[in-house]
Enzyme design. Structure first.
Site, PDB file in Angstrom:
ATOM      1  N   ASN A 100       0.823  -1.201   0.000  1.00 46.55           N
ATOM      2  CA  ASN A 100       0.000   0.000   0.000  1.00 46.55           C
ATOM      3  C   ASN A 100       0.863   1.260   0.000  1.00 46.55           C
ATOM      4  O   ASN A 100       1.886   1.305   0.674  1.00 46.55           O
ATOM      5  CB  ASN A 100      -0.938   0.001   1.208  1.00 46.55           C
ATOM      6  CG  ASN A 100      -1.856  -1.207   1.187  1.00 46.55           C
ATOM      7  OD1 ASN A 100      -1.973  -1.898   0.178  1.00 46.55           O
ATOM      8  ND2 ASN A 100      -2.479  -1.484   2.325  1.00 46.55           N
ATOM      9  N   HIS A 117       6.050  -0.579  -2.447  1.00 48.60           N
ATOM     10  CA  HIS A 117       5.628   0.185  -3.633  1.00 48.60           C
ATOM     11  C   HIS A 117       5.716   1.693  -3.417  1.00 48.60           C
ATOM     12  O   HIS A 117       5.126   2.470  -4.177  1.00 48.60           O
ATOM     13  CB  HIS A 117       4.197  -0.219  -4.043  1.00 48.60           C
ATOM     14  CG  HIS A 117       4.104  -1.648  -4.474  1.00 48.60           C
ATOM     15  ND1 HIS A 117       2.910  -2.317  -4.596  1.00 48.60           N
ATOM     16  CD2 HIS A 117       5.064  -2.566  -4.778  1.00 48.60           C
ATOM     17  CE1 HIS A 117       3.151  -3.568  -4.987  1.00 48.60           C
ATOM     18  NE2 HIS A 117       4.433  -3.741  -5.099  1.00 48.60           N
ATOM     19  N   CYS A 153      16.110  20.662  -9.733  1.00 48.41           N
ATOM     20  CA  CYS A 153      16.449  20.959 -11.129  1.00 48.41           C
ATOM     21  C   CYS A 153      15.314  21.650 -11.882  1.00 48.41           C
ATOM     22  O   CYS A 153      15.485  22.029 -13.038  1.00 48.41           O
ATOM     23  CB  CYS A 153      16.844  19.664 -11.853  1.00 48.41           C
ATOM     24  SG  CYS A 153      15.434  18.592 -12.199  1.00 48.41           S
ATOM     25  N   GLY A 189      -5.424  -9.158   2.838  1.00 44.45           N
ATOM     26  CA  GLY A 189      -6.013  -8.173   1.939  1.00 44.45           C
ATOM     27  C   GLY A 189      -5.249  -7.919   0.657  1.00 44.45           C
ATOM     28  O   GLY A 189      -5.188  -6.782   0.177  1.00 44.45           O
ATOM     29  N   ALA A 233     -10.604  -7.889   7.096  1.00 51.77           N
ATOM     30  CA  ALA A 233      -9.431  -7.774   7.978  1.00 51.77           C
ATOM     31  C   ALA A 233      -9.785  -6.997   9.245  1.00 51.77           C
ATOM     32  O   ALA A 233      -9.323  -7.340  10.337  1.00 51.77           O
ATOM     33  CB  ALA A 233      -8.297  -7.060   7.232  1.00 51.77           C
TER      34      ALA A 233
HETATM   35  N1  APR Z   1     -10.522  -7.302   4.309  1.00 54.63           N
HETATM   36  C1  APR Z   1      -9.722  -8.248   3.738  1.00 54.63           C
HETATM   37  N2  APR Z   1      -9.528  -8.339   2.377  1.00 54.63           N
HETATM   38  C2  APR Z   1     -10.196  -7.465   1.610  1.00 54.63           C
HETATM   39  C3  APR Z   1     -11.069  -6.476   2.137  1.00 54.63           C
HETATM   40  C4  APR Z   1     -11.218  -6.415   3.566  1.00 54.63           C
HETATM   41  N3  APR Z   1     -12.009  -5.518   4.159  1.00 54.63           N
HETATM   42  N4  APR Z   1     -11.582  -5.744   1.093  1.00 54.63           N
HETATM   43  C5  APR Z   1     -11.045  -6.269  -0.045  1.00 54.63           C
HETATM   44  N5  APR Z   1     -10.226  -7.308   0.268  1.00 54.63           N
HETATM   45  C6  APR Z   1      -9.384  -8.112  -0.635  1.00 54.63           C
HETATM   46  C7  APR Z   1      -9.980  -8.396  -2.000  1.00 54.63           C
HETATM   47  O1  APR Z   1     -10.761  -9.559  -1.954  1.00 54.63           O
HETATM   48  C8  APR Z   1      -8.721  -8.572  -2.851  1.00 54.63           C
HETATM   49  O2  APR Z   1      -8.295  -9.934  -2.842  1.00 54.63           O
HETATM   50  O3  APR Z   1      -8.215  -7.366  -0.876  1.00 54.63           O
HETATM   51  C9  APR Z   1      -7.659  -7.726  -2.125  1.00 54.63           C
HETATM   52  C10 APR Z   1      -7.264  -6.457  -2.845  1.00 54.63           C
HETATM   53  O4  APR Z   1      -6.618  -6.836  -4.025  1.00 54.63           O
HETATM   54  P1  APR Z   1      -6.124  -5.750  -5.084  1.00 54.63           P
HETATM   55  O5  APR Z   1      -7.154  -4.743  -5.286  1.00 54.63           O
HETATM   56  O6  APR Z   1      -5.605  -6.521  -6.243  1.00 54.63           O
HETATM   57  O7  APR Z   1      -4.920  -5.010  -4.315  1.00 54.63           O
HETATM   58  P2  APR Z   1      -3.436  -5.527  -4.023  1.00 54.63           P
HETATM   59  O8  APR Z   1      -3.361  -7.008  -3.966  1.00 54.63           O
HETATM   60  O9  APR Z   1      -2.927  -4.771  -2.863  1.00 54.63           O
HETATM   61  O10 APR Z   1      -2.685  -5.006  -5.361  1.00 54.63           O
HETATM   62  C11 APR Z   1      -1.306  -5.212  -5.465  1.00 54.63           C
HETATM   63  O11 APR Z   1      -1.246  -4.009  -7.532  1.00 54.63           O
HETATM   64  O12 APR Z   1      -2.226  -2.300  -8.613  1.00 54.63           O
HETATM   65  C12 APR Z   1      -1.062  -2.691  -8.032  1.00 54.63           C
HETATM   66  O13 APR Z   1       0.668  -1.448  -7.020  1.00 54.63           O
HETATM   67  C13 APR Z   1      -0.682  -1.795  -6.878  1.00 54.63           C
HETATM   68  O14 APR Z   1       0.052  -2.393  -4.652  1.00 54.63           O
HETATM   69  C14 APR Z   1      -0.872  -2.689  -5.659  1.00 54.63           C
HETATM   70  C15 APR Z   1      -0.671  -4.079  -6.232  1.00 54.63           C
END
Ligand code: APR
Length: 246
Positions: A100, A117, A153, A189, A233
């Site tokens: 995040n 990131h 710069c 998450g 979470a």
């Molecule tokens: N509690 C637990 N899990 C949750 C909740 C919650 N309240 N709400 C959503 N989720 C889960 C979803 O089911 C999903 O599997 O969180 C996950 C979010 O996944 P993504 O949106 O793909 O985010 P993330 O895995 O952090 O993305 C990774 O991708 O876009 C790039 O750089 C960006 O850091 C990011 C990376």
């Protein structure tokens, strides 16, 4: 639920606990995730907004989008899940790795956080001038100059986040790989599809860690962890946290 008790015991007995978090941890704070039904990548194309090529093509459009996200995140607060992770981070041998860029972990007081990131609250020089390679923090919302400029710069400044097609800082990848050598590896998450972060749970498993996942739904990692708990979470983590025995 038996799984909750199993994981609570494993965490409380762990000498080395490593936690990996993703956008789902901040969902309850109101920060949009990326791949959920209402996720950012359902509304926007990453190649238009989160690549160095997109920025070179149209820095104003990219900055408009990051300015919108900064405004949204500025109005959010850490939720219970952030506070539990911050409490765990005070334990010796605990490492917290996040994908995040919202820094809500920082605001919750997480110790020794590894931000793989980068941070949406930091900028760096897009021209990579010697002084501007090192990012600087700017939490002003809105930013006075759009697009913002490098103070060293005068060239374009960019958000100090890792875009698609970019490598992570070498030191961070190494530190994350070291943290995968642990007793318990807890992934929370994240959809577990973006590498190298998504590879860490496999590495932890390979090194003999007990692996567990907390997610609202099934992910690419659910079938390979020792324990997958489905739920928010912000609801599950407080149930897993046992206040340290004085
Ligand atoms: N509690 C637990 N899990 C949750 C909740 C919650 N309240 N709400 C959503 N989720 C889960 C979803 O089911 C999903 O599997 O969180 C996950 C979010 O996944 P993504 O949106 O793909 O985010 P993330 O895995 O952090 O993305 C990774 O991708 O876009 C790039 O750089 C960006 O850091 C990011 C990376």
């Amino acid at each position: 639920m038996k799984e909750l008790q199993t994981l609570t015991d494993r965490i409380s007995k762990a000498r080395r606990l490593t936690i990996l978090t993703g956008a789902g941890l901040s969902a309850a704070s109101g920060v949009p995730t990326f791949r959920a039904q209402d996720g950012l990548w359902r509304q926007y194309r990453p190649e238009d907004l989160a690549t160095p090529e997109a920025f070179a093509r149209d820095p104003s459009v990219v900055w408009e989008w990051y300015a919108w996200r900064r405004g949204k995140i500025a109005a959010c607060k850490p939720n219970t899940a952030h506070h539990v992770v911050a409490a765990w981070s005070q334990m010796p041998g605990c490492r917290v790795i996040t994908q995040n860029v919202d820094d809500l972990h920082v605001r919750a007081g997480t110790r020794d956080l590894l931000r793989m990131h980068g941070s949406i609250w930091e900028l760096s020089c897009f021209e990579r001038c010697p002084a501007g390679v090192q990012s600087w923090r700017d939490e002003r919302v809105p930013l006075p100059d759009m697009p913002p400029r490098c103070p060293h710069c005068g060239g374009l400044a960019r958000p100090a986040v890792v875009w698609f097609g970019e490598s992570l800082r070498a030191g961070d990848v190494e530190a994350a790989a070291q943290a995968a050598a642990c007793d318990v590896f807890l992934t929370i998450g994240t959809s577990a599809v973006v590498y190298p972060a998504a590879g860490l749970v496999h590495e932890a498993r390979r090194q003999g860690a007990f692996t567990a996942e907390v997610n609202l739904e099934e992910t690419a990692a659910s079938s390979m962890v020792d324990l997958a708990i489905q739920g928010g979470a912000e609801q599950i983590l407080p149930l897993l946290y046992s206040f340290p025995i004085a």
